[in-house]
Each structure stands twice: as C-alpha cells, then as structure tokens.
Design an enzyme around this catalytic site. Structure first.
Site: not given
Ligand code: A2P
Length: 222
Positions: A68, A153
């Site tokens: 995603h 991304h």
């Molecule tokens: P990404 O979008 O780079 O894949 P998690 O499983 O760690 O809680 O994260 C859930 C999703 O949200 C993942 O897709 C992750 O990264 C994104 N994510 C987690 N923390 C943040 C943040 N502080 N800012 C932006 N995106 C985040």
C-alpha cells in the site's frame, strides 16, 4: 466520545489490488536478485553488513504485509491532523475509489526497500498538506523544500528491526540529494531502467516504464 476516537483508522492509503501485488512482488524480487550480483553493489557491501561479506537481499528484507501507499498515518486519531484529514472532502468523496498509481522507481538502502509513487494532481488531493510538510521537516530537514507528495511510496520490505515508517524517510533522503544536485554514480543500465548509487548504501533504479498499479483508496484499522 470514545466511539468517535476509535472510528479513526491506523492509516489511510491506497491499497494495491491483489493482481498487481503479485506482479510487483515478482519484479521487485527479480531486481534484488540482480542487484545482489552486480560488481558495483558488491563493492559497497560494507554499507549493508558492516563487513565485506555477501548479503542475500531477498532474505535481508522482510516483507511488511499488504502492499500500500500510506497517505495519512492517523494512529487511531492520536496522530496530529488525523481528524482534519479524515474530514477532508476529497477523502470522503474518493473513499473506496480505484486509482492508477504510477510506480516510477525502486530504491534500496541498508534499512528499507521501496517503490517511489509519482502522484497525479488528482491523487495529490488525498495527500495531507500541512502535517506532511511538518513531518518531512522533522525527519529530513532538507526535504522541506521538496514538492508535496515526494514521500509517496510503497514499502516493499524492511531490514530486521526496522519500522516501515523508515521507508519514506529513506526516499526523502535520496530525493534531497538529487535536488541538491548530486548526480549520483550511474552504475548500470538494467533491463528495468537506470541504476544510480547515491552513497552510504542508497540505490535507486529509475524505471524505464513506470509500473501502473491499480489501487483502492481506503483505510486500515489493524
Ligand atoms: P509506510 O507507509 O512507509 O509503509 P505500523 O505498522 O508501523 O504501525 O505502520 C502502519 C503503516 O503506516 C505503514 O505503512 C507505515 O509506513 C505507516 N507509518 C507508520 N508510522 C508512520 C508515521 N509516523 N508517519 C507516516 N507513516 C507512518
């Protein structure tokens, strides 16, 4: 009340449809397999293992679940700007709609493996404006001057003990170097495109043909 608070998701984003997930997993694994064997990559192995020993990149990066592109990390309402984002008209209007995401590059660092997403004007309506700029400025100060949506991304894999949130930071670092005029070292013309090395383990493959990925704008509660 408490019900309203839990009604916000962990994050909003575009979820790639399953047909394209398989294709991207194949393409990205092929890329890692090839990268592994390049002399140029071997020359910089120390960035990855701390030793000049071989790494198996396919093992090095752990898959992180459903592919995603996160638009807004809400953390169930605890993240700054979460409520405002969920209330945006575009978010309500486009919730559940299918979009064509353009994956324009693949990148690899010692921490993360991801695909850059080049957003259209329409897709940018779903990108959080202010919160994102702040976030960018916090994690990669020089990235504050990059265009909106630069962070977009798809995380394809993370090294052991690395959180997926790092993928966006790594992408911003590479784009910042590009913006500052760092040409990088063009190391290889691959079938998929041009591979460039930006130092300290940062590799970017600009895709000759961007991958068009149908994806549903929705949210994830976990
Ligand atoms: P990404 O979008 O780079 O894949 P998690 O499983 O760690 O809680 O994260 C859930 C999703 O949200 C993942 O897709 C992750 O990264 C994104 N994510 C987690 N923390 C943040 C943040 N502080 N800012 C932006 N995106 C985040």
């Amino acid at each position: 009340g408490p019900l309203e608070e839990v009604s916000l998701p962990l994050y909003f984003g575009w979820f790639l449809l399953s047909s394209i997930q398989d294709k991207i997993k194949c393409t990205s694994m092929d890329f890692l397999k090839t990268l592994d064997t390049l002399e140029a990559f071997k020359k910089h192995l120390i960035d990855f293992s701390g030793k000049a020993e071989e790494v198996d990149l396919e093992q090095y990066f752990q898959p992180t679940g459903i592919l995603h592109c996160t638009t807004k990390f809400c953390n169930y309402g605890k993240a700054e700007g979460a409520k405002e984002y969920a209330e945006k008209q575009a978010v309500k209007d486009f919730y559940g709609s299918i979009f064509d995401l353009s994956l324009s590059a693949l990148f690899v660092t010692p921490r993360t493996f991801g695909a850059r997403v080049s957003l259209t004007e329409e897709q940018l309506q779903l990108w959080p404006a202010d919160a994102d700029a702040e976030k960018q400025a916090e994690s990669v100060p020089a990235a504050a001057s990059l265009p909106l949506g630069s962070r977009a991304h798809v995380t394809l894999g993370c090294a052991e003990n690395v959180e997926p949130v790092q993928t966006g930071v790594d992408l911003l670092e590479i784009l910042t170097l590009q913006q500052e005029g760092q040409q990088g070292e063009q190391v290889e013309e691959m079938e998929l495109g041009t591979l460039t090395y930006y130092g300290t383990g940062k590799w970017l493959l600009n895709l000759r043909e961007p991958i068009s990925a149908p994806a549903c704008f929705s949210s994830f509660y976990g």
